[in-house]
Each structure stands twice: as structure tokens, then as C-alpha cells.
Design a protein around this motif. Structure first.
Motif, PDB file in Angstrom:
ATOM      1  N   LEU A 103       0.829  -1.203   0.000  1.00 41.86           N
ATOM      2  CA  LEU A 103       0.000   0.000   0.000  1.00 41.86           C
ATOM      3  C   LEU A 103       0.866   1.257   0.000  1.00 41.86           C
ATOM      4  CD1 LEU A 103      -2.672  -0.883   2.733  1.00 41.86           C
ATOM      5  CD2 LEU A 103      -3.127  -0.584   0.288  1.00 41.86           C
ATOM      6  N   ARG A 104       0.359   2.307  -0.620  1.00 38.65           N
ATOM      7  CA  ARG A 104       1.009   3.605  -0.462  1.00 38.65           C
ATOM      8  C   ARG A 104       0.720   4.113   0.947  1.00 38.65           C
ATOM      9  NH1 ARG A 104      -2.725   7.414   0.128  1.00 38.65           N
ATOM     10  NH2 ARG A 104      -4.739   7.290  -0.960  1.00 38.65           N
ATOM     11  N   PRO A 105       1.492   5.061   1.469  1.00 40.66           N
ATOM     12  CA  PRO A 105       1.168   5.661   2.766  1.00 40.66           C
ATOM     13  C   PRO A 105      -0.251   6.240   2.736  1.00 40.66           C
ATOM     14  CG  PRO A 105       3.381   6.275   2.116  1.00 40.66           C
ATOM     15  CD  PRO A 105       2.771   5.569   0.934  1.00 40.66           C
ATOM     16  N   GLY A 106      -1.062   5.872   3.701  1.00 37.23           N
ATOM     17  CA  GLY A 106      -2.452   6.299   3.729  1.00 37.23           C
ATOM     18  C   GLY A 106      -3.392   5.403   2.957  1.00 37.23           C
ATOM     19  N   GLY A 107      -2.854   4.414   2.229  1.00 38.76           N
ATOM     20  CA  GLY A 107      -3.690   3.485   1.470  1.00 38.76           C
ATOM     21  C   GLY A 107      -4.458   2.552   2.392  1.00 38.76           C
ATOM     22  N   ARG A 108      -5.488   1.916   1.847  1.00 43.15           N
ATOM     23  CA  ARG A 108      -6.380   1.098   2.661  1.00 43.15           C
ATOM     24  C   ARG A 108      -6.404  -0.365   2.207  1.00 43.15           C
ATOM     25  NH1 ARG A 108      -9.098   6.014   1.789  1.00 43.15           N
ATOM     26  NH2 ARG A 108      -9.806   7.089   3.683  1.00 43.15           N
ATOM     27  N   LEU A 109      -6.474  -1.245   3.185  1.00 40.05           N
ATOM     28  CA  LEU A 109      -6.784  -2.658   2.979  1.00 40.05           C
ATOM     29  C   LEU A 109      -8.197  -2.861   3.503  1.00 40.05           C
ATOM     30  CD1 LEU A 109      -5.973  -5.678   2.419  1.00 40.05           C
ATOM     31  CD2 LEU A 109      -5.193  -5.759   4.791  1.00 40.05           C
ATOM     32  N   MET A 110      -9.130  -3.276   2.635  1.00 40.58           N
ATOM     33  CA  MET A 110     -10.521  -3.455   3.032  1.00 40.58           C
ATOM     34  C   MET A 110     -10.979  -4.839   2.578  1.00 40.58           C
ATOM     35  SD  MET A 110     -12.165   0.360   2.394  1.00 40.58           S
ATOM     36  CE  MET A 110     -13.615  -0.045   3.380  1.00 40.58           C
TER      37      MET A 110
END
Length: 259
Positions: free
Chosen positions: A142-149
């Protein structure tokens, strides 16, 4: 998880030719997860999206409809599932790449240089052997601030079938699903995550229909130590006498990587 077990899982999903017709809970979870993803990305649309365990593309299609400008990596451990997703998404307006990948061993070289904005999956995690390790590997992409949902199954799922097996002293092959607390403990340290649960009833006219439904979606592989029991019919008769549905306890998780 051994390579043999993973190959068996992939083979069963490859053979699930009627997945979409039988996958009622998968469809409901995909709808709920897609709705949550849209809400979390109201102001900033995800550009680079990785989905693992894409199946036939139930979640993929909902996301492409919501974010048609996205660049999608749609992956599954089962080659035939990847081809089904490729077929279902071929005419959709998005940049799509489909390829075989084990979600527990993601491909860092496939990630964009800046990282994925969103990594997602619908009802795949319950097949993982080491969730915490997989979360660590996935969130590194993930990029910084990206989400895993993601969505998965939690403890209490299919308790009607468990009870039928227990009441008839029949060995039960249903896996031991994690509690929400256990899922929370698996999140990586480099960010913040939450889980929420939702119970979903799935009507079924008989135990035979329930078990055949699992086979139709490729989800009939039992826990590691299970051996099919000769008294299975006793459990089926007990189920038929007491229940007309099974309950799935779904868990929906959101992890946001630190900036």
C-alpha cells in the motif's frame, strides 16, 4: 499452508462452474464491502487497486462501476477463476490486469511504484493459514495512507451445521473461524484498523442442499484434520428436523496504512 492443500483449494474453485448461481452469501458480502469502500473513498478515488481472491469478479464489477478510471489488478489462486473474472470484466471501462496470485504471497513486483491505493478481497481470508503474516505482506504494497478493506467469516458461522454434527456425534469439517478480537490482533503495527461484524441468514431447504451448495462454490474443503464421517447422514437428518437455514457471521475489516 502446504502446497498440496493450496493446490487442492485452487482445484476445487477451478471446478466451481456454477459459482455465481450458488454464491448468495458471497454476493451479499460483496455488496456490503463495495458500499463501505465507496463511502471511504468519497473524496479521493482509488487509482491503483489490487484484489486478491477475485473469484468470478463479484466485487471486481462493483468496484469498476464505482471507480471506472481505476487501474485494477484482479487476482486469484485458481486459474479458472481468473479467467471467469477476465471474461466478466472484459467489456467494462477500466484498465484491468488479471493474473494468478496467492494472496498470502503477493507479488511486490506487480505493485505500482507509489503503491496501491486500495487492496481488497471478499471472503477469501478464511482460507489463509497465517493472516497476520499475510496482512504484513499485503500492507507493504500500500502507499502511505492506502487502505486494505476485506471481508471474511468469523466465529459462530454455520453453527446450525456444527450443532447438528455435535448432537449426533458426527465429526464436523467446518473450520474454526476467528473472533473479531483475534482478527484485530492480526492487524500490522504500521497503521490503524477496525473490524465490524454482521450476521447473515442463508435459507436452505435441507442439509443436502446446504452441503451441495458448498461444493458448487468450491468451498467444501474441510479443516486439515477432518476425516469424512460414516454417520454424516445422522447429522443431515438432525439438521433437516431442526433447521431451515444456516447463519454466516461475516466480518468486514478496514486497515489504513500510516503516512
Amino acid at each position: 499452508m502446504t502446497n498440496h492443500r493450496k493446490a487442492t483449494i485452487a482445484a476445487r474453485f477451478d471446478a466451481a462452474h456454477h459459482y455465481e448461481q450458488a454464491a448468495s452469501i458471497q454476493k451479499r458480502c460483496a455488496t456490503t464491502l463495495a458500499s463501505w469502500i465507496r463511502k471511504e473513498h468519497r473524496t479521493e478515488k482509488p487509482k491503483h487497486i489490487l484484489e486478491f481472491g477475485c473469484g468470478t469478479g463479484l466485487l471486481s464489477r462493483a468496484l469498476i462501476e464505482a471507480f471506472p478510471q481505476g487501474h485494477y489488478h484482479l487476482t486469484d489462486i485458481a486459474p479458472a477463476m481468473v479467467e471467469r473474472t477476465r471474461h466478466h470484466c472484459a467489456a467494462l471501462p477500466a484498465h484491468i490486469r488479471c493474473y494468478v496470485m496467492d494472496g498470502e504471497a503477493p507479488h511486490p513486483h506487480q505493485a505500482p511504484p507509489e503503491g496501491f491505493d486500495l487492496i481488497t478481497s471478499n471472503l477469501c481470508l478464511q482460507w489463509f493459514e497465517d493472516r497476520a503474516r499475510a496482512f504484513q505482506a499485503l500492507t507493504q504494497l500500500l502507499r502511505p495512507g492506502g487502505r486494505l478493506m476485506v471481508s471474511t467469516l468469523q466465529a459462530g458461522s454455520l453453527h446450525q451445521w456444527r450443532e447438528s454434527c455435535h448432537a449426533t456425534a458426527t465429526a464436523c469439517g467446518v473450520p474454526d473461524y476467528p473472533t473479531l478480537t483475534q482478527l484485530e490482533q492480526d492487524w500490522p503495527a504500521h497503521g490503524r484498523g477496525v473490524w465490524r461484524g454482521e450476521a447473515m441468514q442463508d435459507p436452505t431447504p435441507s442439509a443436502r442442499d446446504f452441503l451441495q451448495g458448498l461444493r458448487r462454490i468450491g468451498a467444501s474443503l474441510p479443516r486439515h484434520t477432518h476425516r469424512p464421517a460414516a454417520q454424516l447422514r445422522k447429522a443431515m437428518r438432525y439438521f433437516d428436523a431442526h433447521y431451515d437455514h444456516v447463519t454466516y457471521h461475516a466480518a468486514f475489516g478496514l486497515f489504513q496504512k500510516g503516512v
